[in-house]
Design a protein around this motif. Sequence first.
Motif, PDB file in Angstrom:
ATOM      1  N   ARG A 253      52.962  30.678  14.027  1.00  0.00           N
ATOM      2  CA  ARG A 253      53.403  32.363  14.097  1.00  0.00           C
ATOM      3  C   ARG A 253      52.326  33.189  13.001  1.00  0.00           C
ATOM      4  NH1 ARG A 253      58.661  31.188  15.695  1.00  0.00           N
ATOM      5  NH2 ARG A 253      59.165  30.381  13.616  1.00  0.00           N
ATOM      6  N   GLU A 254      52.077  32.427  11.899  1.00  0.00           N
ATOM      7  CA  GLU A 254      51.179  33.276  11.021  1.00  0.00           C
ATOM      8  C   GLU A 254      49.699  32.962  11.220  1.00  0.00           C
ATOM      9  OE1 GLU A 254      50.471  33.037   5.965  1.00  0.00           O
ATOM     10  OE2 GLU A 254      52.253  32.655   7.012  1.00  0.00           O
ATOM     11  N   LEU A 255      49.437  31.901  12.027  1.00  0.00           N
ATOM     12  CA  LEU A 255      48.169  31.631  12.691  1.00  0.00           C
ATOM     13  C   LEU A 255      47.907  31.429  13.963  1.00  0.00           C
ATOM     14  CD1 LEU A 255      45.079  31.623  11.138  1.00  0.00           C
ATOM     15  CD2 LEU A 255      45.460  29.361  11.086  1.00  0.00           C
ATOM     16  N   PRO A 256      48.187  32.379  15.058  1.00  0.00           N
ATOM     17  CA  PRO A 256      48.343  32.113  16.203  1.00  0.00           C
ATOM     18  C   PRO A 256      46.994  31.618  16.871  1.00  0.00           C
ATOM     19  CG  PRO A 256      48.353  34.628  15.827  1.00  0.00           C
ATOM     20  CD  PRO A 256      48.288  33.903  14.556  1.00  0.00           C
ATOM     21  N   ALA A 257      45.792  31.782  16.228  1.00  0.00           N
ATOM     22  CA  ALA A 257      44.671  31.362  16.699  1.00  0.00           C
ATOM     23  C   ALA A 257      44.293  29.815  16.444  1.00  0.00           C
ATOM     24  CB  ALA A 257      43.567  32.172  16.280  1.00  0.00           C
TER      25      ALA A 257
ATOM     26  N   THR B 129      44.627  23.352  15.687  1.00  0.00           N
ATOM     27  CA  THR B 129      44.960  22.430  15.211  1.00  0.00           C
ATOM     28  C   THR B 129      46.323  22.119  14.280  1.00  0.00           C
ATOM     29  OG1 THR B 129      42.690  21.139  15.189  1.00  0.00           O
ATOM     30  CG2 THR B 129      44.262  19.909  13.778  1.00  0.00           C
ATOM     31  N   VAL B 130      47.090  21.379  14.486  1.00  0.00           N
ATOM     32  CA  VAL B 130      48.312  21.122  13.699  1.00  0.00           C
ATOM     33  C   VAL B 130      48.507  19.615  13.151  1.00  0.00           C
ATOM     34  CG1 VAL B 130      50.803  21.189  13.755  1.00  0.00           C
ATOM     35  CG2 VAL B 130      49.557  22.907  14.787  1.00  0.00           C
TER      36      VAL B 130
ATOM     37  N   SER C 255      38.943  25.983  13.745  1.00  0.00           N
ATOM     38  CA  SER C 255      37.605  25.448  13.178  1.00  0.00           C
ATOM     39  C   SER C 255      37.145  26.127  12.047  1.00  0.00           C
ATOM     40  CB  SER C 255      36.811  25.575  14.308  1.00  0.00           C
ATOM     41  OG  SER C 255      36.413  26.710  14.878  1.00  0.00           O
ATOM     42  N   SER C 256      37.246  27.239  11.795  1.00  0.00           N
ATOM     43  CA  SER C 256      36.950  27.830  10.544  1.00  0.00           C
ATOM     44  C   SER C 256      38.025  28.833   9.832  1.00  0.00           C
ATOM     45  CB  SER C 256      35.701  28.971  10.754  1.00  0.00           C
ATOM     46  OG  SER C 256      35.960  29.994  11.884  1.00  0.00           O
TER      47      SER C 256
END
Length: 360
Positions: free
Chosen positions: A146-150, A153-154, A292-293
């Motif tokens: 939710r904080e990093l929708p883009a 990788t998890v 990725s970045s």
Amino acid sequence: MTAGSGAVVVVGGYGAVGHATAEMLAEWFPGRVLVAGRDPARAARAADAIGRGTTWRQVDVTSAADRARLSADAALVVMAVERANVAVAQEAVRRGVHYVDVTASPQLLRPLTDLDQLAVRTGSTVALSVGVAPGLTNLLADECLRELPAADTVELTLMLGTGDPHGRDSVRWIVEQAATASVGTAGAGVGGGTDVGRPRRTRVDLPGVGRRAVFPFPFSDQHVLTARHGVRATTRMCLDSRVLTWTLFAGRSSGLFRLARRLRLDDVLVSALVWARVGADRFVVRASASRSSGPAVTRAVAGRGTSQVTGAVAAVVARQVLTGGTGTPARVSAGVRHIDQVTGLADLVAELSRHGVMLE
């Protein structure tokens, strides 16, 4: 069945996880909890110890007749063991009975998920990804996403305390998974995986513990997150004892666990691990989402007693499914639902605070 009628059945309610589930449910549903299992003596002792009008029944879930009798007067069935899970779920769903499963096995995901349309028709809710891992891992990952929708990788990490009185079934599950030839990537599909792109061990910082080596392990949470969010998810595990961690995974790599299975020494190995309490009972669950970045987003939860907390999570989810409970979401719709569709991380951690569970 309504929230006010029908038995609340815990299959395996005398095991470490099942007893914790039944005990907590008996607080909320006195006189309705039924401990079920193959061993009548253990079931009776568990019911007596729990009290609050808890009853028991001898049930062999591999018997179609026993499964039918079990669901006939039930409002909800909690499956706290891995034995004929799909058959038990099918019988419950056909009768419109709610079903909660603490399984961590990815191979059970597909047949249980296939019950979705039938569950919608009969008004039954099937709750999966329930426990510490899967369960808390899924909720932590959802918070990160939710904080990093883009994120693409998890990374999920579970540290188990070797001083925790893990149930025999839980230890057996770890031994059985360690006996598999390899751990595939979740991106290859539920229950599958190949050596291509296979995740490897890495090192992570665990709150209150420090930097630890962690190894891929086939918990079902990674498959659920990959399928639902389109991310590459990997679950890794370690023990609080560094020596036992390396022993466990060296045994997996060398084929020791596969050899023990071929020689039918599984029970001996499981018994040794059940009694070998050399560490503490603290567990840590960590999730990290990244792309990725850019920087990663990380969340973690810690607590004591993995089996106790898994049972407590199952009880909270069962109550939410049965009554609507409180918090978000306020209602759980019929069909197959994972833990994030039943309760939120903040609400669940608040319920688990009595077990020392807290956000790190």
